[in-house]
Structures are given as structure tokens and as C-alpha cells.
Design a protein around this motif. Structure first.
Motif, PDB file in Angstrom:
ATOM      1  N   GLY A   1       0.852  -1.113  -0.066  1.00  0.00           N
ATOM      2  CA  GLY A   1      -0.005  -0.081  -0.164  1.00  0.00           C
ATOM      3  C   GLY A   1       0.920   1.148  -0.076  1.00  0.00           C
ATOM      4  O   GLY A   1       0.370   2.202   0.368  1.00  0.00           O
ATOM      5  N   SER A   2       2.224   1.384  -0.638  1.00  0.00           N
ATOM      6  CA  SER A   2       2.950   2.561  -0.467  1.00  0.00           C
ATOM      7  C   SER A   2       2.624   3.018  -1.833  1.00  0.00           C
ATOM      8  O   SER A   2       2.109   2.664  -2.889  1.00  0.00           O
ATOM      9  N   GLY A   3       2.835   4.572  -1.793  1.00  0.00           N
ATOM     10  CA  GLY A   3       2.632   5.256  -3.243  1.00  0.00           C
ATOM     11  C   GLY A   3       1.398   5.823  -3.310  1.00  0.00           C
ATOM     12  O   GLY A   3       0.565   6.292  -2.315  1.00  0.00           O
ATOM     13  N   SER A   4       0.984   6.450  -4.434  1.00  0.00           N
ATOM     14  CA  SER A   4      -0.179   7.162  -4.878  1.00  0.00           C
ATOM     15  C   SER A   4      -1.387   6.288  -4.782  1.00  0.00           C
ATOM     16  O   SER A   4      -1.453   5.024  -5.304  1.00  0.00           O
ATOM     17  N   SER A   5      -2.435   6.792  -4.514  1.00  0.00           N
ATOM     18  CA  SER A   5      -3.931   5.866  -4.670  1.00  0.00           C
ATOM     19  C   SER A   5      -4.572   5.968  -6.041  1.00  0.00           C
ATOM     20  O   SER A   5      -4.115   6.975  -6.875  1.00  0.00           O
ATOM     21  N   TYR A   6      -5.134   5.043  -6.196  1.00  0.00           N
ATOM     22  CA  TYR A   6      -5.875   5.018  -7.516  1.00  0.00           C
ATOM     23  C   TYR A   6      -7.245   4.273  -7.250  1.00  0.00           C
ATOM     24  O   TYR A   6      -7.556   3.778  -6.333  1.00  0.00           O
ATOM     25  N   SER A   7      -8.230   4.722  -8.213  1.00  0.00           N
ATOM     26  CA  SER A   7      -9.394   4.009  -8.431  1.00  0.00           C
ATOM     27  C   SER A   7      -9.632   3.974  -9.710  1.00  0.00           C
ATOM     28  O   SER A   7      -9.548   4.995 -10.499  1.00  0.00           O
TER      29      SER A   7
ATOM     30  N   THR B 137       1.070  -1.489  -5.641  1.00  0.00           N
ATOM     31  CA  THR B 137       1.562  -1.867  -4.411  1.00  0.00           C
ATOM     32  C   THR B 137       0.277  -2.434  -3.611  1.00  0.00           C
ATOM     33  O   THR B 137       0.368  -2.913  -2.565  1.00  0.00           O
ATOM     34  N   SER B 138      -0.921  -2.088  -4.010  1.00  0.00           N
ATOM     35  CA  SER B 138      -2.033  -2.516  -3.613  1.00  0.00           C
ATOM     36  C   SER B 138      -3.177  -2.586  -4.438  1.00  0.00           C
ATOM     37  O   SER B 138      -3.301  -1.709  -5.512  1.00  0.00           O
TER      38      SER B 138
ATOM     39  N   HIS C 296       3.243   2.482  -6.989  1.00  0.00           N
ATOM     40  CA  HIS C 296       4.765   3.127  -6.704  1.00  0.00           C
ATOM     41  C   HIS C 296       5.663   2.120  -7.342  1.00  0.00           C
ATOM     42  O   HIS C 296       6.040   1.301  -6.609  1.00  0.00           O
TER      43      HIS C 296
ATOM     44  N   SER D  31      -9.520  -0.543  -6.568  1.00  0.00           N
ATOM     45  CA  SER D  31      -8.883   0.678  -5.614  1.00  0.00           C
ATOM     46  C   SER D  31      -7.592   0.156  -5.227  1.00  0.00           C
ATOM     47  O   SER D  31      -7.670  -0.920  -5.074  1.00  0.00           O
TER      48      SER D  31
ATOM     49  N   ARG E 101      -3.267   1.363  -4.349  1.00  0.00           N
ATOM     50  CA  ARG E 101      -1.960   2.117  -4.564  1.00  0.00           C
ATOM     51  C   ARG E 101      -0.973   1.721  -5.421  1.00  0.00           C
ATOM     52  O   ARG E 101      -0.863   0.574  -5.596  1.00  0.00           O
TER      53      ARG E 101
END
Length: 166
Positions: free
Chosen positions: A31-37, A147-148, A143, A139, A141
Motif C-alpha cells: 500500500g505504498s505510493g499514490s492512490s488510484y481507483s 503496491t495494493s 509506486h 482501488s 496504490r
């Protein structure tokens, strides 16, 4: 009095059979980095997945109806693709994760699947709590790759604006 008791028992029985219209599979991965959906209005009709050679999931993209979403993550090389048939839907996402989402397996209600990435790390399996539901959006993250990833499931219904063609 017996009629009231019978009605109450029937009501409880019917309500026990009602399945939720929406469910959520919590994210897996670091779950590191920028979020997305990735979301869309129409039904999901295709998926593209980019993978790092001998590595993890680099990027993912959905097509809703005829419109492609933005890419979550990154694009590199040729993607793995599944184009869904009419009334076909993604009903399960499995794979492996460590720091990155290492591999994904998307499975349709017709038994077809898309495999991407390398299967190493911890296993996961995501699916809806309602047997009529399908994958609506994801949804997570990213990087250096995904990462998730978490999955959102719902029963698909045509909008009131859609009209059937006869």
C-alpha cells in the motif's frame, strides 16, 4: 394470532435470503505510493494488465462499455488482455502479493481468465458476497507498480436511461 406468527416467520425467512447488493474486498499488498481507483458508468467489458518481465504487476486498465479508463500504475510493453463477451463479468480476482501485487488472475462467470505477473508471495482471493454481483471497480496504490489492490463488487443494473433494442 397464528396468521401473525406465520407472516413474521415468512418475513424473517425472506430477509435471510436477501444478499447485499454491494460488497468490498479489502486491499492486499504494502500500500505504498499514490492512490488510484478505476471506475466507470457502464458494464466492465475488457481489462488490460501490464507486468514487469519476471516480476510484478506494473499497471492495469479497464474498459467500461466502449470507453477505456486511465491506467492505474504504468504502461510498458504489450499488455495481457481479456475482452468480455455480452453478459460476461469478472466474478473473482486471485493472485499473490508481497511489497507489490506480484500476480493477478481475473476469472469470469464463463470460466475464462486472464493471468498476469509472477506467482510469488502471499496468496489472496477476492469475490463478491452476492452470487449475482460482479466486479464494478478497483482501488489501491502504486509506486513502481501496483503496491495494493482492493475490489468493489455490485449487482449490475441497467440505468433508467438505457433502452432495450428489439
Amino acid at each position: 394470532m397464528h396468521h401473525i406468527l406465520l407472516f413474521a416467520l415468512l418475513t424473517v425467512s425472506v430477509l435471510a435470503d436477501v444478499q447485499p447488493q454491494y460488497s468490498f474486498s479489502p486491499p492486499v499488498g504494502s500500500g505504498s505510493g499514490s492512490s488510484y481507483s478505476i471506475t466507470g458508468e457502464d458494464r466492465l467489458t475488457a481489462v488490460r494488465v501490464w507486468e514487469v518481465y519476471n516480476g510484478h504487476i506494473y499497471g492495469i486498465q479497464f474498459r467500461y462499455g466502449f470507453i477505456w479508463s486511465s491506467v492505474a500504475g504504468y504502461v510498458s510493453g504489450e499488455p495481457k488482455v481479456i475482452e468480455l463477451f455480452d453478459n460476461e463479468a469478472i466474478i473473482q480476482i486471485s493472485g499473490k502479493y508481497a511489497h507489490y501485487v506480484q500476480s493477478l488472475v481475473l476469472i469470469s462467470n464463463r470460466g475464462r481468465s486472464l493471468y498476469a505477473g509472477q506467482p510469488s508471495g502471499h496468496s489472496f482471493n477476492m469475490y463478491a458476497t452476492n452470487s449475482e454481483a460482479e466486479l464494478r471497480f478497483i482501488s489501491g496504490r502504486f509506486h513502481g507498480g501496483l503496491t495494493s489492490i482492493g475490489a468493489h463488487w455490485a449487482v449490475f443494473t441497467q440505468s433508467a436511461n438505457d433502452t432495450a433494442v428489439h
